[in-house]
Structure formats: structure tokens, C-alpha cells
Write a protein that holds these residues in place. Structure first.
Motif, PDB file in Angstrom:
ATOM      1  N   PRO A 133       8.749  10.881  -8.157  1.00  0.00           N
ATOM      2  CA  PRO A 133       8.406  11.889  -9.153  1.00  0.00           C
ATOM      3  C   PRO A 133       6.976  12.345  -8.900  1.00  0.00           C
ATOM      4  CG  PRO A 133       8.054   9.733 -10.084  1.00  0.00           C
ATOM      5  CD  PRO A 133       8.583   9.527  -8.689  1.00  0.00           C
ATOM      6  N   GLU A 134       6.553  13.294  -9.693  1.00  0.00           N
ATOM      7  CA  GLU A 134       5.160  13.732  -9.659  1.00  0.00           C
ATOM      8  C   GLU A 134       4.497  13.270 -10.940  1.00  0.00           C
ATOM      9  OE1 GLU A 134       2.922  17.945 -10.018  1.00  0.00           O
ATOM     10  OE2 GLU A 134       4.417  17.796  -8.422  1.00  0.00           O
ATOM     11  N   TYR A 135       3.471  12.430 -10.794  1.00  0.00           N
ATOM     12  CA  TYR A 135       2.680  11.966 -11.924  1.00  0.00           C
ATOM     13  C   TYR A 135       1.290  12.566 -11.782  1.00  0.00           C
ATOM     14  CZ  TYR A 135       6.115   8.167 -12.681  1.00  0.00           C
ATOM     15  OH  TYR A 135       7.245   7.433 -12.926  1.00  0.00           O
ATOM     16  N   ASN A 136       0.873  13.398 -12.716  1.00  0.00           N
ATOM     17  CA  ASN A 136      -0.477  13.958 -12.706  1.00  0.00           C
ATOM     18  C   ASN A 136      -0.828  14.618 -11.374  1.00  0.00           C
ATOM     19  OD1 ASN A 136      -0.853  12.921 -15.350  1.00  0.00           O
ATOM     20  ND2 ASN A 136      -1.279  10.922 -14.459  1.00  0.00           N
ATOM     21  N   HIS A 137       0.078  15.424 -10.854  1.00  0.00           N
ATOM     22  CA  HIS A 137      -0.080  16.148  -9.590  1.00  0.00           C
ATOM     23  C   HIS A 137      -0.122  15.215  -8.381  1.00  0.00           C
ATOM     24  CE1 HIS A 137      -1.444  20.318 -11.093  1.00  0.00           C
ATOM     25  NE2 HIS A 137      -0.799  19.690 -12.044  1.00  0.00           N
ATOM     26  N   SER A 138       0.386  14.001  -8.511  1.00  0.00           N
ATOM     27  CA  SER A 138       0.349  13.048  -7.414  1.00  0.00           C
ATOM     28  C   SER A 138       1.589  12.159  -7.481  1.00  0.00           C
ATOM     29  CB  SER A 138      -0.938  12.215  -7.490  1.00  0.00           C
ATOM     30  OG  SER A 138      -1.099  11.459  -6.314  1.00  0.00           O
ATOM     31  N   PHE A 139       1.523  11.042  -6.769  1.00  0.00           N
ATOM     32  CA  PHE A 139       2.658  10.123  -6.707  1.00  0.00           C
ATOM     33  C   PHE A 139       2.330   8.840  -7.469  1.00  0.00           C
ATOM     34  CE2 PHE A 139       0.061   9.989  -2.910  1.00  0.00           C
ATOM     35  CZ  PHE A 139      -0.229   8.633  -2.752  1.00  0.00           C
ATOM     36  N   PRO A 140       3.332   8.027  -7.790  1.00  0.00           N
ATOM     37  CA  PRO A 140       3.129   6.838  -8.611  1.00  0.00           C
ATOM     38  C   PRO A 140       2.255   5.770  -7.945  1.00  0.00           C
ATOM     39  CG  PRO A 140       5.446   7.421  -8.554  1.00  0.00           C
ATOM     40  CD  PRO A 140       4.757   8.262  -7.519  1.00  0.00           C
ATOM     41  N   ALA A 141       1.538   5.046  -8.775  1.00  0.00           N
ATOM     42  CA  ALA A 141       0.693   3.950  -8.306  1.00  0.00           C
ATOM     43  C   ALA A 141       1.520   2.859  -7.636  1.00  0.00           C
ATOM     44  CB  ALA A 141      -0.103   3.371  -9.475  1.00  0.00           C
ATOM     45  N   SER A 142       2.737   2.641  -8.107  1.00  0.00           N
ATOM     46  CA  SER A 142       3.602   1.625  -7.494  1.00  0.00           C
ATOM     47  C   SER A 142       3.842   1.939  -6.015  1.00  0.00           C
ATOM     48  CB  SER A 142       4.933   1.537  -8.240  1.00  0.00           C
ATOM     49  OG  SER A 142       5.550   2.821  -8.304  1.00  0.00           O
ATOM     50  N   LEU A 143       4.030   3.200  -5.702  1.00  0.00           N
ATOM     51  CA  LEU A 143       4.238   3.598  -4.308  1.00  0.00           C
ATOM     52  C   LEU A 143       2.963   3.406  -3.497  1.00  0.00           C
ATOM     53  CD1 LEU A 143       5.961   4.774  -2.055  1.00  0.00           C
ATOM     54  CD2 LEU A 143       5.377   7.063  -2.918  1.00  0.00           C
ATOM     55  N   LYS A 144       1.822   3.803  -4.057  1.00  0.00           N
ATOM     56  CA  LYS A 144       0.552   3.628  -3.355  1.00  0.00           C
ATOM     57  C   LYS A 144       0.295   2.154  -3.066  1.00  0.00           C
ATOM     58  CE  LYS A 144      -3.441   5.211  -1.806  1.00  0.00           C
ATOM     59  NZ  LYS A 144      -3.628   4.978  -0.396  1.00  0.00           N
ATOM     60  N   THR A 145       0.639   1.280  -4.014  1.00  0.00           N
ATOM     61  CA  THR A 145       0.471  -0.149  -3.805  1.00  0.00           C
ATOM     62  C   THR A 145       1.293  -0.625  -2.616  1.00  0.00           C
ATOM     63  OG1 THR A 145      -0.003  -0.519  -6.136  1.00  0.00           O
ATOM     64  CG2 THR A 145       0.741  -2.434  -4.875  1.00  0.00           C
ATOM     65  N   VAL A 146       2.560  -0.226  -2.558  1.00  0.00           N
ATOM     66  CA  VAL A 146       3.422  -0.645  -1.448  1.00  0.00           C
ATOM     67  C   VAL A 146       2.926  -0.062  -0.128  1.00  0.00           C
ATOM     68  CG1 VAL A 146       5.761  -0.426  -0.489  1.00  0.00           C
ATOM     69  CG2 VAL A 146       5.436  -1.089  -2.870  1.00  0.00           C
ATOM     70  N   ILE A 147       2.501   1.169  -0.144  1.00  0.00           N
ATOM     71  CA  ILE A 147       1.969   1.777   1.080  1.00  0.00           C
ATOM     72  C   ILE A 147       0.746   1.008   1.554  1.00  0.00           C
ATOM     73  CG2 ILE A 147       0.797   3.813   2.017  1.00  0.00           C
ATOM     74  CD1 ILE A 147       2.657   5.511   0.179  1.00  0.00           C
ATOM     75  N   ASP A 148      -0.180   0.727   0.655  1.00  0.00           N
ATOM     76  CA  ASP A 148      -1.438   0.083   1.039  1.00  0.00           C
ATOM     77  C   ASP A 148      -1.283  -1.369   1.471  1.00  0.00           C
ATOM     78  OD1 ASP A 148      -2.772   2.433   0.596  1.00  0.00           O
ATOM     79  OD2 ASP A 148      -3.656   1.818  -1.299  1.00  0.00           O
ATOM     80  N   TRP A 149      -0.258  -2.050   0.995  1.00  0.00           N
ATOM     81  CA  TRP A 149      -0.025  -3.439   1.402  1.00  0.00           C
ATOM     82  C   TRP A 149       0.558  -3.527   2.804  1.00  0.00           C
ATOM     83  CZ3 TRP A 149      -1.415  -8.160   0.190  1.00  0.00           C
ATOM     84  CH2 TRP A 149      -1.968  -8.404  -1.061  1.00  0.00           C
ATOM     85  N   HIS A 150       1.012  -2.423   3.343  1.00  0.00           N
ATOM     86  CA  HIS A 150       1.683  -2.436   4.647  1.00  0.00           C
ATOM     87  C   HIS A 150       0.989  -1.485   5.605  1.00  0.00           C
ATOM     88  CE1 HIS A 150       4.633  -3.904   1.725  1.00  0.00           C
ATOM     89  NE2 HIS A 150       4.939  -4.742   2.705  1.00  0.00           N
TER      90      HIS A 150
END
Length: 189
Positions: A80-97
């Protein structure tokens, strides 16, 4: 070139209570599963606890996701789009890998209000470029998504079917080419 099916990890990014994401993700994974050139693994981030602190050490909470990302030949992010961006949950998974994304293609299925999640997708493209992943051009997007699906969970018009096919065809081309290249020689980051 190997003609074995590509392993596609479909990542459902939203974790909010009452989220619409499962409707979109299940419709899309049905599209992938109907093809013989892909196998699909739906990773619903709401089903995985997120680590509280980002460290250099592997997070036990991420072990299952890490293994599934490692096994994938290609990714599709359902966001989805949250505040013109993507969810924090996704950023967390991206950054851990890091290595799990390298030299693999990424496609996007977005949903939201008037913009249909496309602003989230545009912010994700440079993030994945930094991780040495290849994003495919075509996307699937649902503008005012809540009004675009019937009670059976299927889109009310045929446009998304065509968009999904185009995106999956591009993901398949890039996925096969990059899998062959990774097999021939390790990726040099």
C-alpha cells in the motif's frame, strides 16, 4: 538456460489491522500460481515479528524470511501507500537483508487511494537499485482499491489481469537471465 520454474517470493508489506492487502495479494498469487513458469511463496509480513533493533548480527526473528528470500529467484512486492511511501515493515525486511536481493528482479503490485500506491513504488525503485536488484518497468496498481474488487476477491475490470501478465512476463525474462548469470559466476557487489 534452465527452464525450471522461477521461484517467486510475493511479499505482502502491510501489517495494519483491517488491511486490504490480503485481498490484493491473494488475487495476485493466484495469477502467479496459474502459470507453469513460476512457483510462488507468499510472505505475509504480518505473520512475522519484526526485530526491535537493527544490528549487524542475524536476527532470530528474521530466520524464516531470510531463508525464503535466499531461495527466491524473483520478488514481487505487494504494497500500500502510507504517507506517500511504503510501510515500515517492508523497510525493516529490506534493511535486514542484502545479498538476498542481489542480481534478482523485483516487480510491484500497489494499491491505495487516488495514486494507487504508485508513489510507494517510485520510492522503492532506488532502494532496490542500491541493493543491486533489478526492478521491472511494468507494475500492477489499484487506484481506490477498495472499490475495485468484487465480493469474490476478484477485480471488477480486466485491466489488472493484463497488467499482471505483462509484469510477470518481464519478471520471468529478467529472472531467467539473472539466474543463468548467477549460476555462471557469483555476483560481484
Amino acid at each position: 538456460m534452465s527452464s525450471s520454474p522461477l521461484r517467486a517470493a510475493v511479499i505482502l508489506a502491510s501489517t495494519r489491522e483491517g488491511r486490504f492487502g490480503p485481498t490484493v495479494a491473494h488475487w495476485f498469487t493466484d495469477r502467479v500460481a496459474a502459470r507453469t513458469d513460476f512457483t510462488v511463496d507468499l510472505i505475509d509480513l504480518a505473520e512475522h515479528p519484526m526485530p526491535a533493533v537493527l544490528t549487524r548480527e542475524p536476527a532470530p526473528e528474521m530466520a524464516d524470511i531470510t531463508a525464503r528470500l535466499d531461495a527466491a529467484d524473483a520478488f514481487v512486492i505487494v504494497t500500500p501507500e502510507y504517507n506517500h511511501s511504503f510501510p515500515a515493515s517492508l523497510k525493516t525486511v529490506i534493511d535486514w537483508h542484502y545479498t538476498q536481493w542481489q542480481a534478482k528482479p523485483v516487480g510491484f503490485v500497489s494499491y491505495g487511494g487516488l495514486a494507487g500506491g504508485l508513489r510507494a513504488v517510485e520510492q522503492l525503485r532506488p532502494v532496490f537499485a542500491e541493493l543491486h536488484a533489478v526492478t521491472v518497468r511494468d507494475t500492477v496498481s489499484f487506484h481506490n482499491a477498495w472499490d475495485r474488487f468484487g465480493s469474490d476477491g476478484a477485480p471488477l475490470d480486466p485491466g489488472p489481469e493484463l497488467a499482471a501478465k505483462a509484469m510477470l512476463d518481464q519478471l520471468l525474462w529478467w529472472g531467467r537471465a539473472l539466474r543463468q548469470a548467477r549460476t555462471a559466476a557469483p555476483y560481484a557487489a
